[in-house]
Motif scaffolding. Structure first.
Motif, PDB file in Angstrom:
ATOM      1  N   MET A   1       0.848  -1.189   0.000  1.00 47.65           N
ATOM      2  CA  MET A   1       0.000   0.000   0.000  1.00 47.65           C
ATOM      3  C   MET A   1       0.881   1.236   0.000  1.00 47.65           C
ATOM      4  N   THR A   2       0.623   2.135  -0.924  1.00 44.93           N
ATOM      5  CA  THR A   2       1.389   3.370  -0.993  1.00 44.93           C
ATOM      6  C   THR A   2       0.434   4.539  -1.128  1.00 44.93           C
ATOM      7  N   PHE A   3       0.909   5.734  -0.768  1.00 44.23           N
ATOM      8  CA  PHE A   3       0.077   6.928  -0.867  1.00 44.23           C
ATOM      9  C   PHE A   3       0.386   7.602  -2.190  1.00 44.23           C
ATOM     10  N   PRO A   4      -0.627   8.049  -2.945  1.00 41.21           N
ATOM     11  CA  PRO A   4      -0.390   8.594  -4.278  1.00 41.21           C
ATOM     12  C   PRO A   4       0.341   9.923  -4.222  1.00 41.21           C
ATOM     13  N   ASN A   5       1.138  10.176  -5.254  1.00 44.52           N
ATOM     14  CA  ASN A   5       1.842  11.448  -5.366  1.00 44.52           C
ATOM     15  C   ASN A   5       0.936  12.427  -6.083  1.00 44.52           C
ATOM     16  N   LEU A   6       0.186  13.241  -5.313  1.00 46.49           N
ATOM     17  CA  LEU A   6      -0.781  14.169  -5.909  1.00 46.49           C
ATOM     18  C   LEU A   6      -0.356  15.625  -5.757  1.00 46.49           C
ATOM     19  N   SER A   7       0.849  15.857  -5.218  1.00 49.39           N
ATOM     20  CA  SER A   7       1.247  17.248  -5.021  1.00 49.39           C
ATOM     21  C   SER A   7       2.656  17.481  -5.527  1.00 49.39           C
ATOM     22  N   ASP A   8       2.920  18.732  -5.893  1.00 50.93           N
ATOM     23  CA  ASP A   8       4.272  19.102  -6.290  1.00 50.93           C
ATOM     24  C   ASP A   8       5.110  19.362  -5.068  1.00 50.93           C
ATOM     25  N   GLU A   9       6.418  19.490  -5.260  1.00 51.77           N
ATOM     26  CA  GLU A   9       7.320  19.710  -4.138  1.00 51.77           C
ATOM     27  C   GLU A   9       7.085  21.089  -3.534  1.00 51.77           C
ATOM     28  N   ILE A  10       7.065  21.159  -2.186  1.00 49.48           N
ATOM     29  CA  ILE A  10       6.850  22.399  -1.458  1.00 49.48           C
ATOM     30  C   ILE A  10       8.160  22.789  -0.800  1.00 49.48           C
ATOM     31  N   PHE A  88       8.969  -0.437  15.726  1.00 48.19           N
ATOM     32  CA  PHE A  88       9.120   0.377  14.521  1.00 48.19           C
ATOM     33  C   PHE A  88       9.432   1.800  14.929  1.00 48.19           C
ATOM     34  N   ILE A  89      10.421   2.406  14.290  1.00 46.48           N
ATOM     35  CA  ILE A  89      10.730   3.821  14.463  1.00 46.48           C
ATOM     36  C   ILE A  89      10.965   4.398  13.074  1.00 46.48           C
ATOM     37  N   HIS A  90      10.185   5.407  12.720  1.00 43.45           N
ATOM     38  CA  HIS A  90      10.341   5.998  11.392  1.00 43.45           C
ATOM     39  C   HIS A  90      11.678   6.729  11.317  1.00 43.45           C
ATOM     40  N   PRO A  91      12.519   6.401  10.331  1.00 38.81           N
ATOM     41  CA  PRO A  91      13.858   7.007  10.271  1.00 38.81           C
ATOM     42  C   PRO A  91      13.848   8.508  10.023  1.00 38.81           C
ATOM     43  N   GLN A  92      12.794   9.020   9.401  1.00 42.12           N
ATOM     44  CA  GLN A  92      12.713  10.447   9.121  1.00 42.12           C
ATOM     45  C   GLN A  92      12.036  11.225  10.247  1.00 42.12           C
ATOM     46  N   GLY A 103       3.900 -11.224  15.447  1.00 38.28           N
ATOM     47  CA  GLY A 103       3.222 -11.618  14.220  1.00 38.28           C
ATOM     48  C   GLY A 103       2.871 -10.464  13.312  1.00 38.28           C
ATOM     49  N   TYR A 104       3.376  -9.251  13.627  1.00 41.33           N
ATOM     50  CA  TYR A 104       3.121  -8.077  12.801  1.00 41.33           C
ATOM     51  C   TYR A 104       4.440  -7.494  12.296  1.00 41.33           C
ATOM     52  N   THR A 105       4.395  -6.894  11.116  1.00 41.13           N
ATOM     53  CA  THR A 105       5.541  -6.200  10.553  1.00 41.13           C
ATOM     54  C   THR A 105       5.102  -4.812  10.086  1.00 41.13           C
ATOM     55  N   ALA A 106       6.055  -3.906   9.934  1.00 40.40           N
ATOM     56  CA  ALA A 106       5.749  -2.528   9.537  1.00 40.40           C
ATOM     57  C   ALA A 106       6.409  -2.189   8.207  1.00 40.40           C
ATOM     58  N   GLN A 107       5.723  -1.373   7.433  1.00 45.07           N
ATOM     59  CA  GLN A 107       6.241  -0.866   6.166  1.00 45.07           C
ATOM     60  C   GLN A 107       6.310   0.659   6.255  1.00 45.07           C
ATOM     61  N   GLU A 108       7.506   1.197   6.170  1.00 45.72           N
ATOM     62  CA  GLU A 108       7.701   2.648   6.239  1.00 45.72           C
ATOM     63  C   GLU A 108       7.084   3.324   5.021  1.00 45.72           C
ATOM     64  N   THR A 116       5.365  13.315   2.546  1.00 45.61           N
ATOM     65  CA  THR A 116       4.493  12.369   3.236  1.00 45.61           C
ATOM     66  C   THR A 116       5.306  11.429   4.113  1.00 45.61           C
ATOM     67  N   ILE A 117       4.841  11.255   5.353  1.00 45.61           N
ATOM     68  CA  ILE A 117       5.469  10.322   6.291  1.00 45.61           C
ATOM     69  C   ILE A 117       4.366   9.498   6.944  1.00 45.61           C
ATOM     70  N   GLY A 118       4.590   8.195   7.062  1.00 47.19           N
ATOM     71  CA  GLY A 118       3.596   7.342   7.688  1.00 47.19           C
ATOM     72  C   GLY A 118       4.083   5.916   7.830  1.00 47.19           C
ATOM     73  N   VAL A 119       3.145   5.013   8.090  1.00 54.47           N
ATOM     74  CA  VAL A 119       3.503   3.609   8.278  1.00 54.47           C
ATOM     75  C   VAL A 119       2.291   2.729   7.984  1.00 54.47           C
ATOM     76  N   ASN A 120       2.548   1.581   7.397  1.00 55.62           N
ATOM     77  CA  ASN A 120       1.566   0.515   7.269  1.00 55.62           C
ATOM     78  C   ASN A 120       2.004  -0.634   8.156  1.00 55.62           C
ATOM     79  N   VAL A 121       1.106  -1.167   8.964  1.00 57.21           N
ATOM     80  CA  VAL A 121       1.396  -2.317   9.810  1.00 57.21           C
ATOM     81  C   VAL A 121       0.535  -3.480   9.333  1.00 57.21           C
ATOM     82  N   PHE A 122       1.173  -4.627   9.081  1.00 55.66           N
ATOM     83  CA  PHE A 122       0.474  -5.805   8.567  1.00 55.66           C
ATOM     84  C   PHE A 122       0.648  -6.984   9.507  1.00 55.66           C
TER      85      PHE A 122
END
Length: 269
Positions: A1-10, A88-92, A103-108, A116-122
């Motif tokens: 799962m990824t978040f769409p790139n709908l914005s230009d660089e700010i 899980f610790i987000h590197p950014q 039994g769970y893993t995280a996707q940065e 955009t910064i976030g996490v998916n946990v499966f």
């Protein structure tokens, strides 16, 4: 799962200032309003709880729904991870960190272009997902319905469900929070054998000309959803709040330090 790139660089400085501000609002929105009238609430109290805004749901699912809308619930104790697994610790952004159940893993989630910064946990069987994006910037104003539809379609695709599903609960609101337009949209949906709760908040900052979006999504088998609320979703949410003795679990044994006979020894609770 990824978040769409709908914005230009700010501009980086503007992003970081806005991101920190929106992150504070997002974390505040995760504070679940709990009833303090009776500290002896037990499992029966949880099962009998009926949502104040969606009376067709009850039990932990209703607690999760009402709590996500900052309404009082019968939750008398802060849920903690009973079987701590990976961390899980987000590197950014290290503030986005927590311990997952076994039994769970995280996707940065990191998008350098949009900020955009976030996490998916499966869960390892891919039947359970917890997705949290504290802030994702978009250029200009965005329709919150587009984000809601995207997230719903994405989670249905992930679970391999093609049917439309049923919206069990829904709330939509618009306000002018802290001087800028804020939109809120939530859905509790059932599709196939799955249930998902989605919360989307949107803040438009005219001074930047950009919209900042927060997404929280939790999905899993309908038959397990109540248990997942208490064992996975709520414990993950609470770890993102300011840590106090009520939620700190130094030895990761599932018992908060202020209730633990040996808070630094995982063999003693």
């Amino acid at each position: 799962m990824t978040f769409p790139n709908l914005s230009d660089e700010i501009e980086n400085n503007d992003i970081m200032k806005a991101f920190k501000y929106i992150l504070i609002l997002a974390v505040i929105s995760l504070v679940f309003a709990c009833s303090k009238d009776d500290d002896n609430n037990d499992q029966q109290d949880l099962e009998q709880f009926i949502s104040n805004i969606c009376p067709t749901i009850s039990g932990p699912t209703a607690i999760y729904w009402d709590g996500s809308h900052s309404l009082p619930t019968s939750l008398a104790q802060i849920p903690t991870i009973a079987n701590p697994g990976l961390q899980f610790i987000h590197p950014q952004y290290p503030a986005l960190g927590f311990t997952m159940p076994q039994g769970y893993t995280a996707q940065e989630i990191t998008d350098q272009q949009t900020g955009t910064i976030g996490v998916n946990v499966f869960r390892t069987d891919n039947n359970v997902v917890w997705r949290y994006i504290p802030s994702s910037p978009f250029q200009g104003q965005v329709q919150i319905a587009d984000i809601v539809n995207f997230e719903i379609n994405q989670i249905k695709t992930f679970h391999g469900v093609t049917e439309q599903g049923v919206i069990v609960c829904a709330e939509d609101a618009v306000s002018n929070e802290f001087g800028f337009p804020t939109s809120f949209s939530s859905r509790l949906i059932r599709f196939g054998n799955f249930t998902a709760q989605l919360i989307v908040q949107m803040h438009f900052m005219p001074s930047l000309g950009n919209t900042f979006i927060t997404v929280t999504l939790a999905s899993g088998p309908t038959a397990e959803f109540d248990n997942l609320v208490m064992e996975t979703y709520l414990p993950l949410h609470w770890q993102l709040l300011v840590i106090s003795d009520d939620v700190r679990d130094s030895d990761l044994d599932g018992t908060p330090d202020n209730q633990d006979a040996a808070p630094f020894n995982s063999n003693i609770q």
